[in-house]
Design an enzyme around this catalytic site. Structure first.
Site, short mmCIF file in Angstrom:
data_model
loop_
_atom_site.label_atom_id
_atom_site.label_comp_id
_atom_site.label_asym_id
_atom_site.label_seq_id
_atom_site.Cartn_x
_atom_site.Cartn_y
_atom_site.Cartn_z
NE ARG A 61 -0.74 1.76 3.60
CZ ARG A 61 0.37 2.49 3.82
NH1 ARG A 61 1.53 1.93 4.11
NH2 ARG A 61 0.33 3.81 3.75
N GLY A 62 0.23 2.41 -0.18
CA GLY A 62 0.97 3.66 -0.28
C GLY A 62 1.19 3.95 -1.75
CB ALA A 63 0.33 6.87 -3.85
NE ARG A 105 -6.41 0.38 -2.80
CZ ARG A 105 -6.05 1.09 -1.74
NH1 ARG A 105 -4.79 1.08 -1.34
NH2 ARG A 105 -6.94 1.81 -1.09
CD GLN A 121 -4.43 2.38 6.22
OE1 GLN A 121 -5.13 2.87 7.10
NE2 GLN A 121 -4.90 1.98 5.07
CG ASP A 157 -3.52 7.80 -2.05
OD1 ASP A 157 -3.62 8.37 -0.94
OD2 ASP A 157 -3.09 6.65 -2.18
CG ASN A 183 -3.60 11.47 1.67
OD1 ASN A 183 -2.94 10.57 1.17
ND2 ASN A 183 -3.45 11.84 2.93
CE LYS A 184 -6.12 5.31 3.33
NZ LYS A 184 -6.89 4.37 2.44
#
Lengths: 350, 350
Positions: free
Chosen positions: A45-47, A88, A198, A239, A249-250
């Site tokens: 995970r994480g862009a 995703r 996270q 993201d 973003n998240k």
């Protein structure tokens, strides 16, 4: 720093981030489908890391194509690319990395190069993406640290750290650089970041490993600490960034930005230029992934709400550029208005 | 409606709310200490219910005093009162109810009444508090419903429902009345309310039982839905209200109020006048309970963050009156400026 992924003897080895911080479990695979699954279920995970991993996954697909479907090599690559693109929808680094990979194999096809040659070039391109990410992380970290003063408490959301990238991290990169390299005495408030935690699981884990004083809070406490003057600065990752500077973003980032604005607290976004999508002008065009209800109502074995209840679970939100103090990229810290600067840097980047 | 507490044959029977929604477990006790413990660990929770339960717990203490310490009856009552006052610091209904009980036994002492007589009067007072709470809930619910239009989606935080009160509830009372009595077609967005998830566990459970369409969200999603125009109104309860209208309520309420303000969404507080503390003028004077770190980092068996990490866990925050559209009390809906209206109503109440 933890090694999140490693290309090794034609396989991709990756850390299963869903098991952190309880266990550090690595998985090794030669199957691009397993990498796609890992991205879907957030083991990877994480862009930025999604981009690097997808590039390596494409290499795995190319190896399989050469071995099993030599006559349909390019068709198979198309399928691999397509599978990876559907893991995703929000982080644009995924598409950016796959575009770079596609350019490599398209050129090879035009030139009539052998599958072996193309496969080698694909691996080199994936490694280049990984190495660039490392350098870009460092540049962002060094620049971001300039914004941070000794004595400050920085609030961050989700995880934009070493675990989200090939190395260092973006938002956390700036924090590490300030603390470790520039020796500024700082501390961090980490939002736990529901539903997948996270912040609680990954950010606190990373920061403690790097001896940065860290306090975990629930997402709904940020306003309380801002009102008490306990937050000097907010730094988050991204993201996808639209050309006008709107940032996906998240989920929860937008609420934080509104709260920071209300309390006149600087709000920074740290992200590589690969996160900027020059095909879209505003955040309204960014697709927002909606994930399953079980992520909200199940905690391991425990169920926290009646299963019949309706649940919404958007994984991201969009923060309009008006709420953003600056965007920290590897090519400089950008201040509003963002549009011309982002356009110019993206051209240089392209 | 679920029966949260019941006075029965000299015992207090109460629902253990920490086990909801998985199990409906009742506990029955003649020991005031067990009630104090239940309030501390949130088996009994919600400002109005804490008040009613503390009143009955004092009756249990009075029975024990009569039976075991007849020579030190009043000293023992003092101790019981003191134990109960130290269970939780923020909800003022606790102190308000114990003040009412103290007045009963102090008068009895002055008049030289027998312990039996005083004990009976104490039970009658506790029952009066419970019955009044029921009527007050209804009045708040009926008034609150007037603010709600058919078609609206109402966001609420934590649980200010039947489970938080002797009956009906305050914020949820208004929602029930609008939906069930006034037949308005409404739906609810329920914040899960970390760390103890009263929204996920209790509010969704109650609303579904009453067939109010309900969608559960994580606390950090509220801003996202507000920005999308999906929230017409916010209604929350209160744990203590200062004379100027500043409101202490479950942590996260303040962030919601700022978000509602930013999006020009009405923000209402529903609470009985017993929640108004006429000894304090502003929210700054309200003590905010800080609870243990394990509530944030442990989920049943599962640990979600390294145990070494620092944790802050304030259970409440204060929303300044400037962010509040109206306060719904049993004696009317109050609009800003609140101070003179609250003073006047409290005098009438006293």
């Amino acid at each position: 720093m933890l090694k999140t992924i490693e290309w090794k003897n034609g396989c991709l080895k990756f850390l299963d981030q869903t098991k952190l911080p309880a266990e550090e479990v690595y998985q090794e695979t030669a199957d691009f489908r397993e990498v796609a699954q890992a991205i879907k279920r957030l083991s990877i995970r994480g862009a930025p890391l999604i981009g690097v991993s997808a590039a390596y996954a494409l290499c795995l697909g190319a190896q399989e194509a050469e071995k099993r479907f030599p006559e349909n090599y390019f068709d198979f690559l198309d399928q691999v690319d397509n599978t990876l693109r559907h893991t995703r929808p929000t982080a644009v680094n995924l598409f950016w990395a796959l575009d770079r990979m596609r350019e490599v194999w398209s050129k090879g096809k035009l030139k009539g190069e052998s599958m072996q040659t193309i496969n080698l070039q694909l691996i080199r391109e994936a490694q280049a993406i990984e190495n660039e990410d490392r350098e870009i992380n460092q540049a962002i970290a060094r620049l971001g640290s300039q914004l941070i003063q000794t004595g400050e408490t920085i609030l961050t959301h989700c995880n934009a750290g070493a675990l989200a990238c090939g190395a260092w991290g973006t938002a956390l990169g700036a924090i590490y650089w300030a603390s470790v390299k520039d020796n500024k005495k700082i501390s961090v408030l980490a939002d736990e970041t529901r539903p997948l935690l996270q912040g609680a699981r990954l950010t606190t884990f990373e920061l403690l490993k790097n001896r940065v004083p860290t306090t975990l809070i629930c997402d709904n406490m940020a306003g309380f600490f801002m009102a008490q003057g306990k937050v000097d600065r907010v730094i988050v990752g991204a993201d996808r960034i639209a050309l006008n500077g709107d940032v996906a973003n998240k989920i929860g980032t937008y609420s934080l930005a509104v709260l920071a604005f209300h309390h006149s607290i600087p709000f920074h976004v740290a992200a590589p230029l690969s996160t900027v999508d020059d095909k879209i002008f505003t955040g309204e065009e960014i697709p927002i992934e909606e994930r399953g209800k079980e992520e909200v109502i199940c905690w391991g074995e425990r169920q926290i709400a009646p299963f019949e209840v309706g649940v919404r679970n958007p994984a991201f939100d969009v923060t309009p550029n008006q709420l953003i103090t600056s965007i920290i990229t590897e090519k400089g810290i950008l201040y509003p208005p963002f549009i011309d600067k982002l356009k110019k840097l993206k051209k240089g980047d392209g």
